[in-house]
Design a protein around this motif. Structure first.
Motif, mmCIF file in Angstrom:
data_model
loop_
_atom_site.group_PDB
_atom_site.id
_atom_site.type_symbol
_atom_site.label_atom_id
_atom_site.label_comp_id
_atom_site.label_asym_id
_atom_site.label_seq_id
_atom_site.Cartn_x
_atom_site.Cartn_y
_atom_site.Cartn_z
ATOM 1 N N SER A 104 0.831 -1.207 0.000
ATOM 2 C CA SER A 104 0.000 0.000 0.000
ATOM 3 C C SER A 104 0.864 1.254 0.000
ATOM 4 O O SER A 104 0.593 2.210 -0.744
ATOM 5 N N ASN A 153 1.162 4.130 -2.935
ATOM 6 C CA ASN A 153 0.903 5.505 -2.549
ATOM 7 C C ASN A 153 2.049 6.426 -2.981
ATOM 8 O O ASN A 153 1.828 7.513 -3.509
ATOM 9 N N HIS A 154 3.294 5.968 -2.787
ATOM 10 C CA HIS A 154 4.452 6.759 -3.205
ATOM 11 C C HIS A 154 4.452 6.976 -4.714
ATOM 12 O O HIS A 154 4.762 8.082 -5.195
ATOM 13 N N GLU A 188 1.532 9.424 -5.841
ATOM 14 C CA GLU A 188 1.635 10.803 -5.361
ATOM 15 C C GLU A 188 3.000 11.429 -5.654
ATOM 16 O O GLU A 188 3.313 12.485 -5.102
ATOM 17 N N TYR A 207 -6.560 1.739 0.434
ATOM 18 C CA TYR A 207 -5.556 2.764 0.702
ATOM 19 C C TYR A 207 -4.920 3.270 -0.590
ATOM 20 O O TYR A 207 -4.717 4.482 -0.759
ATOM 21 N N SER A 208 -4.616 2.354 -1.496
ATOM 22 C CA SER A 208 -3.890 2.728 -2.712
ATOM 23 C C SER A 208 -4.758 3.457 -3.721
ATOM 24 O O SER A 208 -4.293 4.390 -4.390
ATOM 25 N N TYR A 238 -8.406 5.817 -1.190
ATOM 26 C CA TYR A 238 -7.903 6.937 -0.397
ATOM 27 C C TYR A 238 -6.965 7.825 -1.205
ATOM 28 O O TYR A 238 -7.160 9.046 -1.291
ATOM 29 N N THR A 239 -5.944 7.228 -1.829
ATOM 30 C CA THR A 239 -4.911 8.019 -2.500
ATOM 31 C C THR A 239 -5.443 8.766 -3.714
ATOM 32 O O THR A 239 -5.142 9.957 -3.914
ATOM 33 N N LYS A 254 -8.229 11.617 -0.931
ATOM 34 C CA LYS A 254 -7.243 12.582 -0.464
ATOM 35 C C LYS A 254 -7.195 13.857 -1.302
ATOM 36 O O LYS A 254 -7.130 14.959 -0.740
#
Length: 466
Positions: A235, A239-240, A243, A301-302, A305-306, A310
């Motif tokens: 995850s 995310n890295h 973003e 999450y990936s 959310y991301t 977000k």
């Protein structure tokens, strides 16, 4: 208009009242769980005695509960009178007045429960009444701490010249095969967001401990936490990658491996896919439900959310708390191959704690998030509104932690931990309202970590060892 010193004194009295009511709620829930009230079937005196022997633990617990109720009742009454004498706002008076009026009702419910055989539903009403009193006091505290003038939103995508953030410094790294290998390995390690792992693994451990108790097997723990570490790493890596462009605009994240091309995007994606596949393989060795929940955590999450929450909604932190709550369900499912009520309540604790925790970080890095274009609460609604929400969500977190006492087989270690660390967290939040600077935000942020970490350790110890 009251002086600053009298205002601070009232805030302290109100904070002490909130702590006292929360202590009463937790002690009451623990008393009901241990069935200690049966040792003292008369009211208000205990078996006709005002001073009871303390050699019987159940009698001591029941009498201690009544003493706490008496002292807290004085606090509630005194703070309510003080609010009227200080000429506070009408809504603060109303919130405290409602709590004060409800307190005698709560006392009558407690007396009836102690002197008669009541069903479990009656005990639940007694607990809900205590939670309502606590809610009224917390709301009054939040309104009291509000500043007279509020700040507005921050223009996103524009750097603030007065922002305290310091730009990330990327130093030249030493050459050499070994040095480059170490640097690359560490970059991959950073992709996995290792700082998140210890707390989320504790959440899963608490879920397993609640489900299994003393019969928890080492093999289950090892497999579940291994899969958890791999899924968190996947995850974090995704995310890295997703973003990386925004991370370059923010001082706090400008040196991340994907943002600085330390790790090529193609390699980072492959690494994330490998971690996700490995986590699912390990989770499948536990059971199918754990694997489904693990995959849900990665995707939520990936992607949700991301990519969706977000950058697009001020409620990203609140809804995003679902990702952090999933390890509680994974831990329980690893033992029970299902979902039990204690696991759902524990997940609720994590869900409500997330905004109380992360809004502090958002306050500290408000200008950085504005540069990145993220609609965080302090960016969109201002710092004053964010501080108020920290207190609201902290109150909700404390209440959900008290509910966990009522639905799980937890003892006095958990109750004491919840009160002590919850009080410390509340104290830092009150200071945040008074000091309103970056240092206060970080203090509250670290207190939130300490609170949840201590609470989870207490759950594991209480469920397994005591």
């Amino acid at each position: 208009m009251p002086s600053d010193s009298s205002s601070t004194g009232f805030e302290r009295a109100l904070t002490a009242t909130a702590v006292g009511v929360y202590l009463l709620v937790v002690v009451g829930a623990t008393t009901a769980l241990t069935n200690a009230a049966t040792a003292c079937p008369t009211w208000p005196a205990c078996n006709g005695q005002w001073i009871v022997p303390l050699d019987d633990p159940r009698l001591a617990i029941a009498w201690g509960h009544r003493l706490v109720a008496f002292v807290v009742g004085l606090l509630v009454a005194g703070t309510t009178v003080l609010a009227w004498r200080r000429d506070t706002s009408s809504r603060v008076r109303a919130a405290l007045g409602a709590a004060a009026l409800l307190y005698p009702v709560q006392a009558v419910l407690g007396a009836f429960a102690a002197t008669s055989a009541t069903p479990a539903s009656f005990a639940a009403v007694h607990l809900v009444a205590g939670m309502a009193i606590f809610t009224g006091v917390v709301i009054a505290l939040a309104w009291t701490l509000e500043p007279e003038s509020k700040d507005g939103p921050v223009e996103m995508g524009v750097a603030d010249e007065d922002a305290p953030d310091e730009p990330a410094v990327i130093r030249d790294a030493p050459d050499g095969v070994v040095a480059r290998a170490r640097r690359t390995a560490f970059a991959y390690f950073r992709l996995m967001k290792p700082r998140l792992m210890w707390l989320l693994c504790l959440v899963a451990s608490a879920g397993m401990a609640l489900a299994a108790g003393p019969s928890l097997r080492v093999g289950t723990v090892v497999a579940t936490l291994t899969g958890g570490v791999l899924s968190i790493g996947a995850s974090g890596t995704f995310n890295h990658v997703l973003e990386r462009d925004v991370d370059q605009k923010m001082n706090r994240t400008a040196d991340r491996p994907a943002a600085t091309d330390q790790i090529p995007v193609r390699n980072a994606v492959a690494f994330g896919v490998l971690l996700a596949a490995a986590s699912l393989a390990v989770f499948l060795s536990v059971n199918l439900l754990v694997a489904v929940l693990g995959l849900t955590a990665i995707v939520f999450y990936s992607v949700v959310y991301t990519l969706l929450l977000k950058p697009n909604t001020v409620q990203n932190t609140v809804i995003g708390g679902f990702a952090g709550s999933l390890p509680a369900l994974i831990g329980w499912a690893a033992v029970d191959d299902g979902l039990g009520l204690p696991a759902l309540v524990l997940a609720g604790v994590i869900f409500l704690w997330t905004p109380a925790h992360f809004y502090n970080l958002a306050l500290a890095y408000k200008d950085d998030y504005a540069r990145g274009g993220f609609p965080m609460m302090p960016v969109v609604r201002g710092e004053a509104e964010t501080r108020k929400h920290v207190l609201y969500y902290l109150g909700a977190t404390l209440l959900s932690a008290a509910v966990l006492v009522a639905v799980a087989n937890l003892g006095w270690l958990y109750a004491l931990t919840s009160v002590v660390f919850g009080t410390a967290f509340l104290w830092t939040v009150v200071r945040l309202h008074r000091e309103r600077d970056r240092q206060a935000a970080f203090r509250s942020f670290h207190a939130s970590n300490a609170y949840l970490g201590a609470l989870l350790v207490a759950i594991v110890v209480d469920a397994i060892a005591l």
